[in-house]
Design an enzyme around this catalytic site. Structure first.
Site, PDB file in Angstrom:
ATOM      1  N   ASP A   1      -1.737  -0.831   5.877  1.00  0.00           N
ATOM      2  CA  ASP A   1      -2.064  -0.336   7.215  1.00  0.00           C
ATOM      3  C   ASP A   1      -3.555  -0.313   7.505  1.00  0.00           C
ATOM      4  O   ASP A   1      -3.967   0.102   8.591  1.00  0.00           O
ATOM      5  CB  ASP A   1      -1.508   1.081   7.400  1.00  0.00           C
ATOM      6  CG  ASP A   1      -2.242   2.114   6.543  1.00  0.00           C
ATOM      7  OD1 ASP A   1      -2.317   1.905   5.309  1.00  0.00           O
ATOM      8  OD2 ASP A   1      -2.744   3.109   7.087  1.00  0.00           O
TER       9      ASP A   1
ATOM     10  N   ASP B   1      -0.134   5.219   0.866  1.00  0.00           N
ATOM     11  CA  ASP B   1      -0.391   6.145   1.969  1.00  0.00           C
ATOM     12  C   ASP B   1      -0.598   5.377   3.268  1.00  0.00           C
ATOM     13  O   ASP B   1      -1.448   4.481   3.354  1.00  0.00           O
ATOM     14  CB  ASP B   1      -1.645   6.977   1.678  1.00  0.00           C
ATOM     15  CG  ASP B   1      -1.506   7.803   0.404  1.00  0.00           C
ATOM     16  OD1 ASP B   1      -0.529   8.555   0.298  1.00  0.00           O
ATOM     17  OD2 ASP B   1      -2.377   7.685  -0.480  1.00  0.00           O
TER      18      ASP B   1
ATOM     19  N   ASP C   1       0.869  -1.165   0.000  1.00  0.00           N
ATOM     20  CA  ASP C   1       0.000   0.000   0.000  1.00  0.00           C
ATOM     21  C   ASP C   1       0.918   1.232   0.000  1.00  0.00           C
ATOM     22  O   ASP C   1       2.114   1.133   0.288  1.00  0.00           O
ATOM     23  CB  ASP C   1      -0.885  -0.044   1.249  1.00  0.00           C
ATOM     24  CG  ASP C   1      -1.758   1.176   1.389  1.00  0.00           C
ATOM     25  OD1 ASP C   1      -2.380   1.595   0.401  1.00  0.00           O
ATOM     26  OD2 ASP C   1      -1.820   1.722   2.510  1.00  0.00           O
TER      27      ASP C   1
END
Length: 224
Positions: A170, A14, A12
């Site tokens: 995240d 951001d 991922d």
């Protein structure tokens, strides 16, 4: 068998590789000034960065109706593109982790829900344009995370079976996408989370508090 790095890793963006929250806080501040609205604090915006533009607009401008915030999405993206990278920085340990993966011959790429054109703007800011083997954005395909299609597409693009890749993210939808793609996963606890998120229940193969933990083979799920 001694631990080893996986053959391929998909990340991922951001909240996992890039701490982009400062860019988004600046974006929303400019928009607030234009529209005569209160400026949202970083503490309000930061936890929802991984949820996307609409979630950020919702917490920044709660006084607006949903339709009014929806109409601001194009302005949000245009404003963000105008200052992209001015305030963002890599999370601690990310640079060393990527160096370790490169040194080990591991292929790595990015699968993000950020629009692809914005993600591509970021690559040269960190010298990733020749290191990142594949980039899939939220608008690259007909589906985005938590659907498995972006991960499956990225694995195919680098000629790897899903089981040979590890996905690092995240947000819970990152882990859900990996599970649906039959891909091992790592939960990046250093990223953005709401207070009531429960990453221990996401089902990731492993969780880490820092990116530096992934600089060593022992930090990774072992794959075939």
């Amino acid at each position: 068998m001694d631990p080893r790095f996986p053959p391929a890793v998909l990340f991922d963006l951001d909240g996992t590789l890039l701490d982009s929250a400062p860019d988004f806080v600046a974006t929303l501040a400019l928009m607030a000034q234009r529209h005569g609205l209160p400026v949202a604090s970083a503490q309000v915006v930061r936890p929802v960065v991984s949820k996307g533009s609409r979630a950020m607009l919702a917490v920044a401008f709660p006084q607006l109706q949903t339709e009014a915030r929806e109409a601001l999405v194009p302005e949000f993206l245009d404003t963000y593109q105008g200052l992209i990278g001015q305030h963002a920085q890599l999370f601690d340990g990310v640079a060393g982790m990527l160096d370790a993966l490169d040194a080990a011959g591991c292929v790595w790429g990015i699968v993000t829900n950020k629009p692809e054109y914005l993600a591509r703007d970021i690559l040269p800011q960190h010298g990733w344009q020749d290191r990142c083997a594949v980039l899939v954005g939220g608008d690259t395909l007909a589906q985005k995370k938590p659907h498995p299609l972006p991960l499956l597409h990225a694995a195919a693009a680098i000629d790897m079976a899903p089981a040979q890749c590890v996905y690092v993210g995240d947000d819970q939808r990152d882990i859900l996408a990996a599970q649906a793609a039959a891909m091992p996963s790592v939960g990046a606890l250093w990223g953005y989370r709401l207070a009531d998120d429960q990453p221990l229940q996401w089902g990731a193969d492993c969780l880490h508090d820092t990116a530096a933990a992934l600089s060593q083979p022992a930090g990774w799920p072992q794959v075939p």
